[in-house]
Write a protein that holds these residues in place. Structure first.
Motif, PDB file in Angstrom:
ATOM      1  N   ALA A 168       0.758  -0.948   0.147  1.00 34.92           N
ATOM      2  CA  ALA A 168       0.350  -0.113  -0.233  1.00 34.92           C
ATOM      3  C   ALA A 168       0.796   0.977   0.252  1.00 34.92           C
ATOM      4  CB  ALA A 168      -1.205  -0.010   0.966  1.00 34.92           C
ATOM      5  N   VAL A 169       0.194   1.734  -0.842  1.00 34.74           N
ATOM      6  CA  VAL A 169       1.651   3.795  -1.094  1.00 34.74           C
ATOM      7  C   VAL A 169       0.736   4.806  -1.083  1.00 34.74           C
ATOM      8  CG1 VAL A 169       3.382   2.474  -1.837  1.00 34.74           C
ATOM      9  CG2 VAL A 169       1.736   3.417  -3.237  1.00 34.74           C
ATOM     10  N   ALA A 170       0.926   5.577  -0.842  1.00 33.40           N
ATOM     11  CA  ALA A 170      -0.100   7.162  -0.921  1.00 33.40           C
ATOM     12  C   ALA A 170       1.038   7.794  -1.196  1.00 33.40           C
ATOM     13  CB  ALA A 170      -1.137   7.495   0.108  1.00 33.40           C
ATOM     14  N   SER A 171       0.483   8.835  -1.873  1.00 31.73           N
ATOM     15  CA  SER A 171       1.780  10.629  -1.579  1.00 31.73           C
ATOM     16  C   SER A 171       1.623  11.123  -0.535  1.00 31.73           C
ATOM     17  CB  SER A 171       0.816  11.906  -2.906  1.00 31.73           C
ATOM     18  OG  SER A 171      -0.324  12.409  -2.449  1.00 31.73           O
ATOM     19  N   PRO A 172       3.138  11.456   0.185  1.00 32.02           N
ATOM     20  CA  PRO A 172       3.082  12.466   0.965  1.00 32.02           C
ATOM     21  C   PRO A 172       1.889  14.110   1.123  1.00 32.02           C
ATOM     22  CG  PRO A 172       4.960  12.461  -0.514  1.00 32.02           C
ATOM     23  CD  PRO A 172       4.260  11.766  -0.340  1.00 32.02           C
ATOM     24  N   ASP A 173       1.541  13.964  -0.211  1.00 36.28           N
ATOM     25  CA  ASP A 173      -0.089  15.185  -0.220  1.00 36.28           C
ATOM     26  C   ASP A 173      -1.286  14.610   0.404  1.00 36.28           C
ATOM     27  OD1 ASP A 173      -0.956  17.712  -1.268  1.00 36.28           O
ATOM     28  OD2 ASP A 173      -2.218  16.434  -3.064  1.00 36.28           O
ATOM     29  N   TYR A 174      -1.557  12.953  -0.010  1.00 44.67           N
ATOM     30  CA  TYR A 174      -2.880  13.212   0.224  1.00 44.67           C
ATOM     31  C   TYR A 174      -2.314  12.677   1.500  1.00 44.67           C
ATOM     32  CZ  TYR A 174      -5.641   9.003   1.514  1.00 44.67           C
ATOM     33  OH  TYR A 174      -6.617   8.822   2.487  1.00 44.67           O
ATOM     34  N   LEU A 175      -1.072  11.911   2.309  1.00 42.87           N
ATOM     35  CA  LEU A 175      -1.328  11.843   3.561  1.00 42.87           C
ATOM     36  C   LEU A 175      -1.119  12.953   4.663  1.00 42.87           C
ATOM     37  CD1 LEU A 175       1.424   8.842   3.855  1.00 42.87           C
ATOM     38  CD2 LEU A 175      -0.748   8.865   4.268  1.00 42.87           C
ATOM     39  N   SER A 176      -0.860  14.314   4.048  1.00 42.96           N
ATOM     40  CA  SER A 176      -0.648  15.387   4.773  1.00 42.96           C
ATOM     41  C   SER A 176      -1.852  15.603   4.895  1.00 42.96           C
ATOM     42  CB  SER A 176      -0.023  16.668   4.255  1.00 42.96           C
ATOM     43  OG  SER A 176      -0.392  16.678   2.986  1.00 42.96           O
ATOM     44  N   ARG A 177      -3.024  15.164   4.515  1.00 43.28           N
ATOM     45  CA  ARG A 177      -3.886  15.732   4.545  1.00 43.28           C
ATOM     46  C   ARG A 177      -5.603  15.180   5.600  1.00 43.28           C
ATOM     47  NH1 ARG A 177      -7.047  15.395  -0.326  1.00 43.28           N
ATOM     48  NH2 ARG A 177      -4.256  15.295  -1.246  1.00 43.28           N
ATOM     49  N   HIS A 178      -4.936  13.541   5.506  1.00 40.81           N
ATOM     50  CA  HIS A 178      -6.068  12.308   5.600  1.00 40.81           C
ATOM     51  C   HIS A 178      -4.866  11.254   6.720  1.00 40.81           C
ATOM     52  CE1 HIS A 178      -8.593  12.652   2.458  1.00 40.81           C
ATOM     53  NE2 HIS A 178      -8.045  13.029   1.690  1.00 40.81           N
ATOM     54  N   GLY A 179      -3.848  11.701   7.115  1.00 36.95           N
ATOM     55  CA  GLY A 179      -3.251  11.072   7.847  1.00 36.95           C
ATOM     56  C   GLY A 179      -2.294   9.433   7.668  1.00 36.95           C
ATOM     57  N   GLU A 180      -2.207   8.482   8.383  1.00 37.70           N
ATOM     58  CA  GLU A 180      -1.559   7.650   7.343  1.00 37.70           C
ATOM     59  C   GLU A 180      -1.727   6.469   8.634  1.00 37.70           C
ATOM     60  OE1 GLU A 180       2.430   5.032   7.736  1.00 37.70           O
ATOM     61  OE2 GLU A 180       2.639   7.480   8.055  1.00 37.70           O
ATOM     62  N   PRO A 181      -3.029   5.050   7.841  1.00 37.32           N
ATOM     63  CA  PRO A 181      -3.749   4.849   8.375  1.00 37.32           C
ATOM     64  C   PRO A 181      -2.296   3.620   8.928  1.00 37.32           C
ATOM     65  CG  PRO A 181      -2.843   3.896   5.804  1.00 37.32           C
ATOM     66  CD  PRO A 181      -3.379   5.368   6.341  1.00 37.32           C
ATOM     67  N   LYS A 182      -2.979   2.972  10.295  1.00 37.45           N
ATOM     68  CA  LYS A 182      -1.740   2.587  11.419  1.00 37.45           C
ATOM     69  C   LYS A 182      -2.128   0.998  10.954  1.00 37.45           C
ATOM     70  CE  LYS A 182       0.871   5.847  12.383  1.00 37.45           C
ATOM     71  NZ  LYS A 182       2.447   5.905  12.066  1.00 37.45           N
ATOM     72  N   THR A 183      -3.360   0.206  10.991  1.00 37.55           N
ATOM     73  CA  THR A 183      -4.187  -0.520  10.617  1.00 37.55           C
ATOM     74  C   THR A 183      -5.089  -1.139   9.595  1.00 37.55           C
ATOM     75  OG1 THR A 183      -5.914  -0.904  11.894  1.00 37.55           O
ATOM     76  CG2 THR A 183      -4.310  -0.901  13.140  1.00 37.55           C
ATOM     77  N   PRO A 184      -4.661  -2.446   9.254  1.00 38.05           N
ATOM     78  CA  PRO A 184      -6.010  -2.474   7.466  1.00 38.05           C
ATOM     79  C   PRO A 184      -7.718  -1.970   8.329  1.00 38.05           C
ATOM     80  CG  PRO A 184      -4.437  -4.313   8.337  1.00 38.05           C
ATOM     81  CD  PRO A 184      -4.405  -3.718   9.167  1.00 38.05           C
ATOM     82  N   ALA A 185      -8.099  -2.329   9.598  1.00 40.29           N
ATOM     83  CA  ALA A 185      -9.532  -1.223   9.742  1.00 40.29           C
ATOM     84  C   ALA A 185      -9.573  -0.047   8.862  1.00 40.29           C
ATOM     85  CB  ALA A 185      -9.380  -1.607  10.836  1.00 40.29           C
ATOM     86  N   GLU A 186      -8.222   1.102   9.785  1.00 40.50           N
ATOM     87  CA  GLU A 186      -8.197   1.530   9.504  1.00 40.50           C
ATOM     88  C   GLU A 186      -8.632   2.824   7.827  1.00 40.50           C
ATOM     89  OE1 GLU A 186      -4.969   4.784  11.332  1.00 40.50           O
ATOM     90  OE2 GLU A 186      -5.541   2.791  12.873  1.00 40.50           O
ATOM     91  N   LEU A 187      -7.935   1.290   7.062  1.00 39.56           N
ATOM     92  CA  LEU A 187      -7.920   1.587   5.369  1.00 39.56           C
ATOM     93  C   LEU A 187      -9.921   2.242   5.125  1.00 39.56           C
ATOM     94  CD1 LEU A 187      -6.370  -0.462   4.133  1.00 39.56           C
ATOM     95  CD2 LEU A 187      -5.752   1.230   4.229  1.00 39.56           C
ATOM     96  N   HIS A 188     -10.415   1.859   5.824  1.00 42.27           N
ATOM     97  CA  HIS A 188     -11.991   2.005   5.965  1.00 42.27           C
ATOM     98  C   HIS A 188     -13.089   3.680   6.311  1.00 42.27           C
ATOM     99  CE1 HIS A 188     -13.647  -2.236   4.971  1.00 42.27           C
ATOM    100  NE2 HIS A 188     -13.135  -2.345   6.366  1.00 42.27           N
ATOM    101  N   ASN A 189     -11.674   4.504   7.030  1.00 42.40           N
ATOM    102  CA  ASN A 189     -11.486   5.708   7.152  1.00 42.40           C
ATOM    103  C   ASN A 189     -10.957   6.786   5.432  1.00 42.40           C
ATOM    104  OD1 ASN A 189     -13.170   5.237   9.156  1.00 42.40           O
ATOM    105  ND2 ASN A 189     -11.757   4.712   9.840  1.00 42.40           N
ATOM    106  N   HIS A 190     -10.289   5.769   4.723  1.00 42.07           N
ATOM    107  CA  HIS A 190      -9.742   6.249   4.066  1.00 42.07           C
ATOM    108  C   HIS A 190      -9.892   6.800   2.518  1.00 42.07           C
ATOM    109  CE1 HIS A 190      -5.536   7.836   6.469  1.00 42.07           C
ATOM    110  NE2 HIS A 190      -6.523   6.775   7.064  1.00 42.07           N
ATOM    111  N   VAL A 191      -9.401   7.937   1.809  1.00 40.17           N
ATOM    112  CA  VAL A 191      -9.502   7.485   0.293  1.00 40.17           C
ATOM    113  C   VAL A 191      -8.908   6.461  -0.608  1.00 40.17           C
ATOM    114  CG1 VAL A 191     -10.375   8.996  -1.228  1.00 40.17           C
ATOM    115  CG2 VAL A 191     -11.262  10.230   0.473  1.00 40.17           C
ATOM    116  N   CYS A 192      -9.382   5.081  -0.974  1.00 40.76           N
ATOM    117  CA  CYS A 192      -8.589   4.578  -1.970  1.00 40.76           C
ATOM    118  C   CYS A 192      -8.957   4.531  -3.070  1.00 40.76           C
ATOM    119  CB  CYS A 192      -8.624   2.632  -1.354  1.00 40.76           C
ATOM    120  SG  CYS A 192      -8.353   2.645   0.735  1.00 40.76           S
TER     121      CYS A 192
END
Length: 321
Positions: A168-192
């Protein structure tokens, strides 16, 4: 069979394979009108309609589909016999039709095109990029290139690359706006970013694994595609989290700081790329030379082995991002 009969059948097969008179005519070196006349002559001689034509498409009739299915193996054998006969002259020649994933073309074929042509200038490479699950026998391809989990049974396979990780990868720009998931369950709170399987149209369920703890997730987001270039660019431009093979392009983007790897402990390993061909036919000299080139070796390699019963019993996915 008269020579003209064979020419008509080959013309018919070309139209079926390309679903287009224009594309088939270009492949055969004919005008579209000449090809159309050839097909009409074949249909008249056989007394049956073989193709349904509209202004937008061409498809075989039931009779045409049966004819194509019967003549395909014979034409493959004729092509192979002619290619083998030409080896007596010391030349490797003929047309080699390869059906491959876009990733495979970019990773293993494109970098070696010049080298292969320099060594075998009489071989024509006809490479079709196909991220679906095309039947290479029905499509009259000499070989295909797929990830190991997508190989059909009863094929002879040659490994081209090692196994790879899904990451799983994301851009620094995305992570600065949405934070970084620490567990797979947190992916449900992210834009994928979703991958749609070519052919079936189904969405890929993310399959993560941490020391045998396997999780499957359906994710949502702003982008869905069945093309790797689109999902990769979407990740670079901050549209969401991407889950894909850790190939050279993603690895380089991580090294440049354009992408950041996420959930590193949850990355399963999946089979790499394999070239495969039907066990019902011998590998023609051009195919052997092509395999040599892809393996970066001069000596003829072992041309692979039949899929083992254990590996063929593995759960086959319908595709892979």
């Amino acid at each position: 069979m008269r020579g003209s009969d064979f020419a008509e059948l080959r013309a018919f097969a070309a139209v079926v394979e390309r679903a287009s008179f224009a594309h088939a005519a270009g492949h055969l070196g004919l005008s579209a009108s000449a090809l159309s006349q050839t097909i009409r002559q074949l249909e008249t001689r056989l007394g049956v309609r073989l193709l349904n034509r509209t202004t937008r498409s061409v498809a075989p009739t039931p009779a045409g589909a049966r004819l194509y299915e019967r003549i395909t193996p014979m034409m493959l054998e004729l092509d192979a016999a002619v290619a083998e006969a030409m080896t007596a002259t010391g030349r490797t020649a003929g047309t080699l039709r390869i059906n491959a994933l876009g990733m495979a073309v970019r990773k293993v074929i494109a970098p070696r095109l010049g080298r292969f042509y320099a060594a075998h200038p009489d071989v024509v490479l006809d490479i079709v990029i196909d991220d679906g699950l095309t039947d290479i026998v029905a499509g009259r391809f000499d070989a295909g290139i797929r990830v190991g989990e997508r190989l059909e049974k009863d094929m002879i396979a040659v490994r081209l690359t090692p196994d790879v990780e899904m990451i799983a990868v994301a851009s620094p720009d995305y992570l600065s706006r949405h934070g970084e998931p620490k567990t797979p369950a947190e992916l449900h709170n992210h834009v994928c970013i979703n991958w749609r399987f070519p052919g079936s149209g189904n969405l890929y369920r993310w399959q993560l694994d941490k020391k045998g703890n396997k999780i499957e997730l359906s994710v949502t987001g702003a982008l869905i595609s069945n093309h790797e270039d689109v999902v990769f660019e979407g990740a670079l431009q901050g549209l969401g989290i991407l889950y894909a093979h850790d190939d050279d392009r993603i690895h380089e983007a991580i090294a440049r700081g354009q992408l950041k790897r996420l959930l590193a402990g949850w990355s399963p390993t999946v089979p790499g790329l394999f070239l495969y061909y039907s066990n019902r036919r011998h590998a023609q000299p051009a195919l052997r030379a092509f395999i040599d080139c892809l393996l970066d070796q001069d000596a003829r390699p072992s041309l692979g082995q039949r899929r083992s019963s254990d590996s063929s019993r593995q759960r086959r996915r319908t595709g892979q991002p």
